[in-house]
Design an enzyme around this catalytic site. Structure first.
Site, PDB file in Angstrom:
ATOM      1  N   GLY A 197       0.770  -1.244   0.000  1.00  0.00           N
ATOM      2  CA  GLY A 197       0.000   0.000   0.000  1.00  0.00           C
ATOM      3  C   GLY A 197       0.798   1.288   0.000  1.00  0.00           C
ATOM      4  N   SER A 198       1.985   1.289  -0.628  1.00  0.00           N
ATOM      5  CA  SER A 198       2.727   2.558  -0.650  1.00  0.00           C
ATOM      6  C   SER A 198       2.031   3.588  -1.543  1.00  0.00           C
ATOM      7  CB  SER A 198       4.182   2.343  -1.072  1.00  0.00           C
ATOM      8  OG  SER A 198       4.278   2.028  -2.427  1.00  0.00           O
ATOM      9  N   ASN A 199       1.396   3.128  -2.611  1.00  0.00           N
ATOM     10  CA  ASN A 199       0.638   4.079  -3.437  1.00  0.00           C
ATOM     11  C   ASN A 199      -0.581   4.601  -2.681  1.00  0.00           C
ATOM     12  OD1 ASN A 199       1.647   4.567  -6.308  1.00  0.00           O
ATOM     13  ND2 ASN A 199       1.962   2.362  -6.036  1.00  0.00           N
ATOM     14  N   MET A 215      -4.379  -6.890  -6.910  1.00  0.00           N
ATOM     15  CA  MET A 215      -3.874  -7.998  -7.713  1.00  0.00           C
ATOM     16  C   MET A 215      -4.957  -8.773  -8.462  1.00  0.00           C
ATOM     17  SD  MET A 215      -0.780  -7.458  -7.426  1.00  0.00           S
ATOM     18  CE  MET A 215      -0.012  -8.875  -8.197  1.00  0.00           C
ATOM     19  N   ARG A 216      -6.147  -8.155  -8.596  1.00  0.00           N
ATOM     20  CA  ARG A 216      -7.203  -8.839  -9.345  1.00  0.00           C
ATOM     21  C   ARG A 216      -7.737  -7.917 -10.430  1.00  0.00           C
ATOM     22  NH1 ARG A 216      -8.173 -13.455  -6.826  1.00  0.00           N
ATOM     23  NH2 ARG A 216      -7.478 -13.558  -4.668  1.00  0.00           N
ATOM     24  N   ASN A 270      -6.062   2.883 -12.513  1.00  0.00           N
ATOM     25  CA  ASN A 270      -5.049   1.944 -12.028  1.00  0.00           C
ATOM     26  C   ASN A 270      -3.670   2.556 -12.235  1.00  0.00           C
ATOM     27  OD1 ASN A 270      -3.969  -0.608 -11.142  1.00  0.00           O
ATOM     28  ND2 ASN A 270      -3.522  -1.090 -13.290  1.00  0.00           N
ATOM     29  N   HIS A 323       0.227   1.307 -13.060  1.00  0.00           N
ATOM     30  CA  HIS A 323       0.971   0.140 -13.539  1.00  0.00           C
ATOM     31  C   HIS A 323       2.452   0.500 -13.620  1.00  0.00           C
ATOM     32  CE1 HIS A 323       1.686  -3.617 -15.565  1.00  0.00           C
ATOM     33  NE2 HIS A 323       2.428  -2.964 -16.432  1.00  0.00           N
ATOM     34  N   ASP A 361      -4.535  -3.993 -18.356  1.00  0.00           N
ATOM     35  CA  ASP A 361      -3.703  -2.783 -18.469  1.00  0.00           C
ATOM     36  C   ASP A 361      -3.795  -2.130 -19.847  1.00  0.00           C
ATOM     37  OD1 ASP A 361      -2.794  -3.235 -15.812  1.00  0.00           O
ATOM     38  OD2 ASP A 361      -1.293  -4.630 -16.540  1.00  0.00           O
ATOM     39  N   GLU A 402       5.697   6.713  -9.287  1.00  0.00           N
ATOM     40  CA  GLU A 402       4.301   6.306  -9.075  1.00  0.00           C
ATOM     41  C   GLU A 402       3.660   7.189  -8.024  1.00  0.00           C
ATOM     42  OE1 GLU A 402       3.500   2.118  -8.539  1.00  0.00           O
ATOM     43  OE2 GLU A 402       5.342   1.549  -9.529  1.00  0.00           O
TER      44      GLU A 402
END
Ligand code: GRF
Length: 205
Positions: free
Chosen positions: A14-16, A92-93, A109, A111, A147, A176
């Protein structure tokens, strides 16, 4: 200006998410993160949410593995927060049709590659193996591909001769954390216009 009500979906450290939480406390991101949802009960992202007093919900994949049921459970968890947009941050889904339909052009999202290069997993190892001289990160709208949605913002970093996947990931991660809040700020300001595969950032009035 009214704040954009956001949900963040995260599966891991969860750094983003942290970058978004921090930005939303400053004037860099005019949004309220109402809830963080994780499919992983051990995700550190949940701790980060709680530490900021943000609701943290766990919605695990059903044992049946039914993706649509999972999406439905996520939507149920989101119901009471009245969110207007969803940010995937190390989630991750894939977002299924039900989720996409509930938030048309309102799911974004981040990426860790310069899309359309290296979609999917293991991006840094693949970028190194392919010998690219630059990699980076992409914030994009989510569509029904992997993506493939319209690109909002990108940032490039050099790939160095002695890079390994970890060192490259770390260099990209800094970018990011810079562009994800920025892209969401454009969304919050209503400045993103999708034209086919292109996203135009229009000036605010
Ligand atoms: C980031 O590199 C993001 O681009 C990718 O997954 C990673 C998540 O990291 N989708 P974190 O959980 O935000 O620290």
């Amino acid at each position: 200006m009214k704040k954009l009500k956001l949900a963040v979906l995260a599966s891991g450290r969860g750094s983003n998410l942290q970058a978004l939480l921090d930005a939303s406390e400053s004037d860099r991101l005019n949004a309220l993160i109402e809830v963080v949802v994780s499919d992983n009960p051990n995700a550190y992202a949940l701790e980060r949410a709680r530490a900021k007093g943000v609701a943290a919900e766990v919605v695990q994949m059903p044992v049946s593995g039914d993706r649509d049921e999972h999406d439905l459970n996520i939507l149920k968890a989101l119901e009471k927060y009245n969110v207007e947009a969803v940010a995937l941050a190390g989630y991750m889904r894939l977002a299924g049709p039900r989720l996409l339909k509930a938030f048309p052009n309102r799911i974004v999202n981040i990426h860790p590659a310069l899309l359309p290069a290296f979609p999917g997993l293991d991006t840094h190892a693949r970028a190194l193996a392919r010998g690219v001289k630059y990699s980076g990160c992409t914030v994009h709208f989510v569509d029904d591909g992997v993506d493939t949605g319209p690109i909002i913002l990108q940032a490039a970093v050099p790939v160095l001769d002695d890079d390994n996947p970890e060192s490259l990931a770390a260099r990209i991660l800094l970018e990011e954390h810079r562009i994800y809040p920025q892209a969401l700020e454009y969304l919050a300001q209503g400045r993103l216009r999708i034209e086919g595969s292109r996203v135009r950032i229009v000036s605010s009035n």
